[in-house]
Design a protein around this motif. Structure first.
Motif, PDB file in Angstrom:
ATOM      1  N   GLY A  98     -14.637   5.220 -31.230  1.00  0.00           N
ATOM      2  CA  GLY A  98     -15.363   6.329 -31.739  1.00  0.00           C
ATOM      3  C   GLY A  98     -16.624   5.892 -32.348  1.00  0.00           C
ATOM      4  N   HIS A 103     -21.496  10.628 -28.419  1.00  0.00           N
ATOM      5  CA  HIS A 103     -21.023  11.528 -27.557  1.00  0.00           C
ATOM      6  C   HIS A 103     -19.571  11.495 -27.161  1.00  0.00           C
ATOM      7  N   LEU A 104     -18.701  11.353 -28.045  1.00  0.00           N
ATOM      8  CA  LEU A 104     -17.271  10.930 -27.749  1.00  0.00           C
ATOM      9  C   LEU A 104     -16.644  12.110 -27.007  1.00  0.00           C
ATOM     10  N   HIS A 105     -16.815  13.224 -27.163  1.00  0.00           N
ATOM     11  CA  HIS A 105     -16.284  14.286 -26.549  1.00  0.00           C
ATOM     12  C   HIS A 105     -16.784  14.387 -24.995  1.00  0.00           C
ATOM     13  N   ARG A 106     -17.826  14.178 -24.693  1.00  0.00           N
ATOM     14  CA  ARG A 106     -18.349  13.977 -23.259  1.00  0.00           C
ATOM     15  C   ARG A 106     -17.793  12.807 -22.663  1.00  0.00           C
ATOM     16  N   LEU A 108     -14.780  11.218 -23.273  1.00  0.00           N
ATOM     17  CA  LEU A 108     -13.493  11.178 -23.060  1.00  0.00           C
ATOM     18  C   LEU A 108     -13.227  11.766 -21.714  1.00  0.00           C
ATOM     19  N   ILE A 131     -12.370  10.997 -35.585  1.00  0.00           N
ATOM     20  CA  ILE A 131     -11.981  11.423 -34.199  1.00  0.00           C
ATOM     21  C   ILE A 131     -11.118  12.781 -34.102  1.00  0.00           C
ATOM     22  N   VAL A 134     -11.570  15.446 -31.430  1.00  0.00           N
ATOM     23  CA  VAL A 134     -11.438  15.082 -29.900  1.00  0.00           C
ATOM     24  C   VAL A 134     -10.099  14.581 -29.711  1.00  0.00           C
ATOM     25  N   LEU A 137      -8.340  15.522 -26.536  1.00  0.00           N
ATOM     26  CA  LEU A 137      -8.813  15.075 -25.248  1.00  0.00           C
ATOM     27  C   LEU A 137      -8.135  13.432 -24.872  1.00  0.00           C
TER      28      LEU A 137
END
Length: 235
Positions: A98, A103-106, A108, A131, A134, A137
């Motif tokens: 993280g 751009h963690l959402h994208r 994952l 985190i 997200v 996800l």
């Protein structure tokens, strides 16, 4: 995606970071089939102060062990530059930090698009709140219980508070991610982390540095199974 087989409380994932680099195949053979996953630590010398494996290593593992579950932990920055190559090499699970990407959402989502389970990891000093947006996800959350970069470090017990927080959130929200822990773990403390709610236990030097790695894994499994459940945090 369910990564924990029905009826199992926790899994053991020996870290190949501690295997003999000149004889990885022989090191894996010494596990005697007692392992559940093979954990591969990928370090870039930038996000963490060490260099380890590339996608070619994962590709070789997949060819040699077609039925193994390859748990690949990317300690790299930016992880966006590595996900595709390791997914195509044969990783089953790709875990990214993280702290390593905005751009963690994208990312994952990209891991899942490539056909892998998606994990997110946190260093010891990073709160789980980072985190929270997200977690829906994530198939797995990896909590580092040492500062990443090198094997053989001492377990940081304060990280157990994060396990409690994650398990309570998971129970309240009906989420299904597993909690994995890595760093300073072995026969002497596996009961502690399993009772707190960890479902995947990574161990490196405690396993591969033992005279009998297979027996060490059996001891860890027995100790973890004998530990008390951690209330709502139990598996």
């Amino acid at each position: 995606m369910s990564l924990l087989p029905e009826g199992r409380r926790f899994l053991l994932a020996p870290s190949l970071l501690s295997a003999n680099p000149l004889s990885v195949e022989a090191s894996i053979a010494r596990l005697g089939g007692e392992e559940d996953w093979l954990h591969v630590d990928v370090m870039d010398g930038h996000f963490v102060p060490n260099l380890t494996y590339g996608p070619g290593f994962v590709r070789a593992l997949r060819a040699r062990y077609p039925d193994a579950f390859l748990d690949v932990h990317l300690m790299v920055q930016p992880p966006e530059d590595f996900v595709d190559s390791f997914a195509e090499a044969g990783a089953d699970l790709l875990t990214v930090h993280g702290e390593a990407t905005p751009h963690l959402h994208r990312l994952l989502g990209r891991i899942r698009e490539k056909g892998c389970a998606a994990g997110v990891s946190l260093n010891p000093g990073t709160p789980v709140e980072w985190i929270a947006p997200v977690l829906h996800l994530a198939d797995l959350v990896l909590l580092m219980s040492v500062n990443p970069g090198f094997g053989g470090q001492k377990f940081l017990p304060e990280v157990l508070e994060k396990v409690t927080a994650l398990c309570r959130r998971r129970a309240v929200r009906g989420e299904s991610f597993l909690v994995e822990m890595d760093g300073g773990l072995g026969p002497d403390n596996v009961d502690l982390v399993v009772s707190a709610g960890c479902q995947v236990v990574v161990a490196g030097s405690a396993v591969f540095g033992a005279p009998d790695p297979a027996e060490t894994l059996r001891r860890m499994r027995h100790s973890g199974e004998a530990s008390t459940h951690g209330g709502s945090c139990g598996a």
